[in-house]
Write a protein that holds these residues in place. Structure first.
Motif, PDB file in Angstrom:
ATOM      1  N   LEU A 191       0.823  -1.208   0.000  1.00 43.21           N
ATOM      2  CA  LEU A 191       0.000   0.000   0.000  1.00 43.21           C
ATOM      3  C   LEU A 191       0.858   1.260   0.000  1.00 43.21           C
ATOM      4  O   LEU A 191       0.471   2.265  -0.592  1.00 43.21           O
ATOM      5  CB  LEU A 191      -0.919   0.006   1.234  1.00 43.21           C
ATOM      6  N   LEU A 192       1.975   1.211   0.695  1.00 48.77           N
ATOM      7  CA  LEU A 192       2.846   2.377   0.804  1.00 48.77           C
ATOM      8  C   LEU A 192       4.273   1.940   0.494  1.00 48.77           C
ATOM      9  O   LEU A 192       5.009   1.502   1.376  1.00 48.77           O
ATOM     10  CB  LEU A 192       2.761   2.964   2.226  1.00 48.77           C
ATOM     11  N   PRO A 193       4.671   2.029  -0.780  1.00 43.72           N
ATOM     12  CA  PRO A 193       5.985   1.515  -1.174  1.00 43.72           C
ATOM     13  C   PRO A 193       7.142   2.126  -0.397  1.00 43.72           C
ATOM     14  O   PRO A 193       8.207   1.510  -0.294  1.00 43.72           O
ATOM     15  CB  PRO A 193       6.059   1.885  -2.667  1.00 43.72           C
TER      16      PRO A 193
ATOM     17  N   HIS B 281       8.719   8.303 -12.088  1.00 42.73           N
ATOM     18  CA  HIS B 281       8.689   8.879 -10.746  1.00 42.73           C
ATOM     19  C   HIS B 281       7.727  10.051 -10.628  1.00 42.73           C
ATOM     20  O   HIS B 281       7.645  10.670  -9.572  1.00 42.73           O
ATOM     21  CB  HIS B 281      10.097   9.323 -10.336  1.00 42.73           C
ATOM     22  N   LEU B 282       6.997  10.330 -11.686  1.00 44.43           N
ATOM     23  CA  LEU B 282       6.075  11.464 -11.646  1.00 44.43           C
ATOM     24  C   LEU B 282       4.808  11.142 -10.856  1.00 44.43           C
ATOM     25  O   LEU B 282       4.082  12.048 -10.448  1.00 44.43           O
ATOM     26  CB  LEU B 282       5.698  11.886 -13.075  1.00 44.43           C
ATOM     27  N   VAL B 283       4.527   9.862 -10.662  1.00 47.79           N
ATOM     28  CA  VAL B 283       3.341   9.446  -9.900  1.00 47.79           C
ATOM     29  C   VAL B 283       3.775   8.379  -8.906  1.00 47.79           C
ATOM     30  O   VAL B 283       4.845   7.772  -9.065  1.00 47.79           O
ATOM     31  CB  VAL B 283       2.232   8.894 -10.822  1.00 47.79           C
ATOM     32  N   PRO B 284       2.994   8.115  -7.877  1.00 45.66           N
ATOM     33  CA  PRO B 284       3.346   7.048  -6.925  1.00 45.66           C
ATOM     34  C   PRO B 284       3.516   5.709  -7.632  1.00 45.66           C
ATOM     35  O   PRO B 284       2.813   5.397  -8.598  1.00 45.66           O
ATOM     36  CB  PRO B 284       2.145   7.024  -5.968  1.00 45.66           C
ATOM     37  N   ASP B 285       4.435   4.900  -7.143  1.00 50.82           N
ATOM     38  CA  ASP B 285       4.735   3.617  -7.777  1.00 50.82           C
ATOM     39  C   ASP B 285       3.499   2.732  -7.892  1.00 50.82           C
ATOM     40  O   ASP B 285       3.335   2.010  -8.874  1.00 50.82           O
ATOM     41  CB  ASP B 285       5.818   2.886  -6.978  1.00 50.82           C
TER      42      ASP B 285
END
Length: 1019
Positions: free
Chosen positions: A110-112, A370-374
């Motif tokens: 959920l949270l890399p 890297h422009l958006v969350p993985d």
């Protein structure tokens, strides 16, 4: 005076704000809070949350918000939860990783930022642990601080997010956590997936619902005053209120336009009028943001806008200043202040503009991930390339997103992505398809070379598995058909057999047959081939089918061979499946204790093995274990198993199993006498889920429960629901048995004996499957009771012997080696004897003894048996004291249950037998004339009738013959005849019909509509 686009004064919502503040106060005391806020678009949900979270922050609470992302049909599972965790991480720093210590890699799904979830094989962490770890993380963070988390726009949520929230609402323990959820009510159509989720929340005491309504006329005026800085003209305020209908967002737009009539009545034009008043550069940025999704990161927007940073910032400042855009809660991007405005901007784009913008978004993400969350990268690339009309770029991204969805146990979202891949496949050149990823994990599917790119057959297998795991058998059916048309069965028999097994399952679940033909096809394909995983898979499926439909020695053989082959090939999930089947077979064969113990052991092992929960057949085990306990008479244990199963379904996201469990639970609770809880469980099963079989069963059980309460109309409504499901063709023939039983009972309750017999005839057609043996042993005594109650009532008596013969013939084919079945046989003997005029106390004494022997029994059946024993004692000249005691016990049980018809029947019997069942005395001696006559005879006096003559007159008014009167009052037919003659003389009438008419006219008798020939039947 200064004017604003948005009123600086918060108007209305005092009650809702108070409710939220009260919830915050409770949360601060360590009592977790959950509130769901609904309202139409523009009604002020976001403004209410903004006011409240500002208040909460002012009191020292930590706040975090996550919005559900609208990505069309492409899934982005857990997006709001990930956003909330990311926000908390920013605010708490190292405190969040500290609270997640030991669980970092699992929570990294959920949270890399917490760790490396890697490319773990299936089962490295299961869905249950993911939900559990997330809940405990929030609990730990909220131990010494108040945390308010908000999930916005739940109408756009993915199924996985909803299931995680459901688990959170049920599982969070004492902490200072407050969870707020919003959704748009006007988006929730009849088939919207959020509807059953909301219905489930309504049953949780821990969840509060708030529904925002539109503003009143005075509130609209106050809002306009806040926007304009001065009181509005009354006529303009009235016009704005009328045109906006009290919707705050429309009030803002109309007020900003001066409230005059020159604004188009078209909502889209109304919304766009402010956009078109801005510079073209600002309008272009708004178009880019609108097409990007629910929100867009600033760095991504900068890459897509392709203008200088100063130009972008100027346009953004203009859009934010005009209250069209607002910064996202994390401060990293922008979103439209209102979703309606975004929808209007998107709708105004030309097709070519949309494709161009999506291509630019996709290219930006290809250049820099890297422009958006993985966790969002794959799904967003898939969406952008698809909307850009680039299938060659969209297919690889869609397939990558599907793998990510599976690793998060978001099976419904995985299926939608795989369906998209199937659609794209033919439009992609072969040279591109040669570069695709290899096949993902597919349970029991013959292995493919991990170095080889995905083939279309493997894609279809992935989709079939996702359809099965997400509870969508209709899609599994269509996908298996497509795969089997493609495969050459002679060249690839093992894979073809895999698809045939899954097609069999889909056919059974859809009610289009029992799936035997497909299984036979699969068996033929593997015949003569070396041992393999495919063999074990097919044999386990055949054993499971036979256990349900035709258990016997062959069934044991198939299950044992499947276990042996699964062990040889290392197929743990197949082995567990076959072991559970074998345990079920043992229990049905008579080794109840041993079979149930093994079923429990296998179920527990399934929960421990590190394999995806749905692959472990946990849903099947939970449902069948609870059902087996109930079938064998372990009612309290069955209730506990169903309760435990429902909790595990929430942990594992097995929503398709919950209606089955609730239907089982409702049946058990009915027997245990917990009728209110039973009705809640059955209503859930009847109203929830797409699977027609548990819904049909639940409606039938609801109908029988309502009949027991005296609600004939409610039972008829339930019968109509059952028939609607059956008529749709989606319910197998064996599920028509409960419908026939309910129809028989409804007909009998309304005096239509011939119709009741016709429904019984339908129920006895063919051979019922073994798992319905318990149901048959309850239906047959109920059918015999219909005949007993109709005995002596012409023309109902005609043909009774033939019907009883058919009932006995059906019973002779049923086993009696298990306690509840043996009890059913005893009950049938008692009812048959009653129907044949040979009712004896010992019949009912044996039934009561059998009912009292198990760990628990049907409370209503036991009360009914006591009532029948009392009647038999009185009729045979037995102990009146013993009869009175039986009636008192039965009456007390009927009172507790709310079994109105049974209680009324007991009271009538007690009155006619002159027995006191109120507990205030023993049996009453027949009184002299006039005893209690005033109450019974009504305001016109008694006409000189004795109490016994009034009893006889009541039965004459019902159309009873002298013999029937004698049976009802336990007197000789000749005595009944004497009473009738005396009544005719005293009333000065010449016929029974005239006596009945006069009795009704003078209110000498009161005949209840539920008064039957011999009273209440027990199914």
């Amino acid at each position: 005076m200064r004017s604003h686009r948005v009123s600086p004064v918060f108007v209305g919502r005092a009650g809702e704000l108070t409710q939220l503040r009260q919830g915050l106060a409770r949360a601060q005391q360590g009592e977790p809070q959950a509130l769901v806020i609904g309202g139409e678009a523009g009604v002020g949900k976001s403004r209410l949350l903004a006011e409240f979270t500002a208040h909460a922050a002012g009191l020292g609470a930590l706040t975090a918000t996550g919005g559900c992302v609208e990505l069309g049909t492409d899934g982005l599972p857990f997006a709001p939860v990930a956003a909330i965790l990311r926000s908390l991480h920013r605010q708490l720093g190292d405190a969040l990783p500290g609270a997640a210590a030991g669980q970092e890699n699992e929570l990294a799904r959920l949270l890399p930022e917490l760790g490396d979830s890697g490319h773990a094989p299936p089962g490295e962490v299961d869905r249950a642990l993911l939900f559990e770890f997330t809940t405990r993380l929030l609990e730990r963070l909220a131990t010494d601080r108040t945390i308010v988390v908000t999930v916005e726009d739940l109408h756009w949520s993915d199924r996985s997010t909803r299931e995680l929230l459901g688990y959170l609402f049920r599982s969070v323990n004492r902490s200072r956590l407050m969870v707020l959820v919003t959704y748009r009510t006007d988006d929730i159509h009849r088939r919207h997936p959020l509807r059953p989720f909301l219905a489930e929340l309504d049953r949780l005491r821990s969840v509060q619902r708030i529904e925002l309504t539109r503003l009143s006329h005075p509130e609209v005026s106050a809002q306009m005053a806040g926007i304009q800085g001065a009181q509005p003209d009354p006529a303009v305020a009235r016009s704005v209120f009328t045109r906006s209908e009290g919707n705050p967002f429309f009030v803002e737009e109309l007020t900003a336009g001066g409230g005059s009539g020159d604004i188009s009545d078209s909502l889209r034009d109304l919304l766009l009028v402010r956009v078109e008043a801005l510079p073209e550069s600002t309008q272009e940025v708004l178009r880019i943001v609108a097409e990007g999704g629910s929100s867009v990161e600033h760095v991504l927007l900068s890459a897509v806008a392709r203008c200088s940073e100063n130009e972008l910032l100027t346009a953004l400042r203009d859009a934010v200043g005009n209250n069209l855009l607002v910064p996202t809660d994390d401060g990293d991007g922008y979103r439209f202040r209102h979703a309606l405005m975004r929808e209007a901007v998107v709708d105004d784009l030309l097709p070519g503009e949309r494709a161009r913008l999506n291509r630019r978004y996709a290219e930006a993400l290809e250049e820099s991930g890297h422009l958006v969350p993985d966790d969002q990268l794959a799904a967003r690339k898939a969406r952008y390339w698809h909307l850009a009309g680039e299938p060659s770029r969209a297919l690889p991204a869609v397939l990558d997103a599907a793998v990510q969805a599976r690793r998060r146990y978001a099976y419904a979202e995985q299926l939608r992505l795989l369906e998209r891949a199937v659609e794209l496949w033919d439009g992609v050149p072969k040279e591109v398809r040669r570069t695709l990823r290899p096949a993902d994990h597919i349970e029991s599917f013959p292995a493919t070379d991990p170095e080889q790119p995905l083939r279309f057959r493997d894609l279809l297998a992935e989709a079939v598995q996702a359809a099965r795991q997400s509870g969508q058998p209709d899609l599994a059916w269509a996908l298996t058909k497509q795969a089997l048309r493609l495969l050459d069965e002679q060249e690839d028999p093992l894979r073809a057999a895999w698809f045939w097994v899954n097609r069999s399952r889909a056919r059974d679940q859809l009610g289009r047959g029992n799936g035997l033909e497909e299984l036979e096809r699969a068996r033929a394909l593997i015949s003569g081939l070396p041992p393999s995983l495919g063999h074990a898979h097919v044999l386990a499926a055949v054993a499971s089918w036979q256990a349900v439909n035709h258990p016997g020695p062959d069934s044991f053989g198939f299950a044992e061979r499947a276990i042996e082959m699964a062990r040889v090939t290392g197929a743990v999930s197949v082995e567990l499946h076959a072991r559970f089947t074998l345990a079920n077979l043992k229990a049905d064969a008579g080794d109840v204790d041993g079979g149930l113990a093994e079923m429990r052991a296998v179920r527990d092992q399934m929960l421990q093995v590190r394999i995806p929960p749905s692959s472990n057949n946990i849903g099947r085990a939970l449902v069948n274990f609870a059902g087996a306990l109930a079938r064998y008479g372990w009612l309290r244990e069955a209730r506990d198993a169903a309760d435990e199963g429902l909790e595990l379904c929430d942990r594992f996201g097995l929503s398709e199993a919950k209606p089955w469990l609730q239907a089982n639970r409702g049946s058990v609770l009915t027997d245990l006498g917990e009728w209110t809880a039973a009705e809640e469980a059955l209503t859930y099963a009847a109203d929830t889920g797409a699977e027609p079989r548990p819904r049909s069963s639940a409606h039938a059980q609801l109908g029988l429960l309502r009949l027991s309460r005296g609600d004939v109309e409610g039972a008829e409504r339930a019968l109509a629901e059952v028939r609607a499901l059956i008529d749709s063709g989606e319910v197998p023939p064996q599920y028509r048995l409960p419908e026939a039983w309910l129809a028989m009972e409804v007909s009998a309750a309304t005096g239509r004996t011939a119709e009741a017999r016709a429904h019984l005839a339908r129920a006895l057609e063919g051979e019922p499957p073994p798992y319905l043996t318990t149901l048959m042993w309850r239906l047959l005594p109920a059918a015999a009771a219909v005949e007993a109650d109709a005995r002596g009532a012409a023309p109902s008596s005609d043909g009774a012997g033939e019907v009883l013969g058919r009932i006995q013939a059906a019973a002779s084919r049923l086993p009696t080696n298990i306690e509840p079945w043996a009890t059913g046989e005893i009950h049938l003997r008692a009812e048959r004897a009653r129907a044949e005029g040979e009712d004896r106390p010992e019949h009912w004494e044996r039934l009561i003894e059998a009912l009292e022997a198990p760990r628990a029994t049907s409370v209503l059946t036991l009360a009914y048996a006591r009532r029948r024993l009392a009647e038999a004692l009185i009729a045979r000249g037995g102990s009146r004291r013993a009869a009175a005691e039986q009636l008192r016990s039965a009456r007390a049980a009927a009172d507790r249950l709310g079994a109105t018809p049974l209680r009324a029947d007991i009271d009538r019997l007690a009155k006619r037998a002159r027995l006191d069942v109120t507990g205030t005395g023993g049996s009453r001696r027949p009184g002299r004339a006039g005893g209690g006559a005033g109450t019974d005879a009504g305001p016109d006096g008694t006409m000189g009738l004795t109490a016994r003559e009034r009893d006889v007159l009541s039965l004459v008014a019902e159309g009873r013959s002298n013999r029937q009167i004698a049976e009802a009052l336990y007197i000789a037919p000749k005595t009944a005849s004497v009473h009738v003659s005396n009544i005719l003389a005293k009333l000065e009438v010449s016929s029974r019909g005239e006596a009945a008419a006069l009795a009704h006219r003078l209110r000498l008798v009161q005949v209840s509509s539920d008064q039957g020939v011999s009273g209440e039947r027990r199914r």
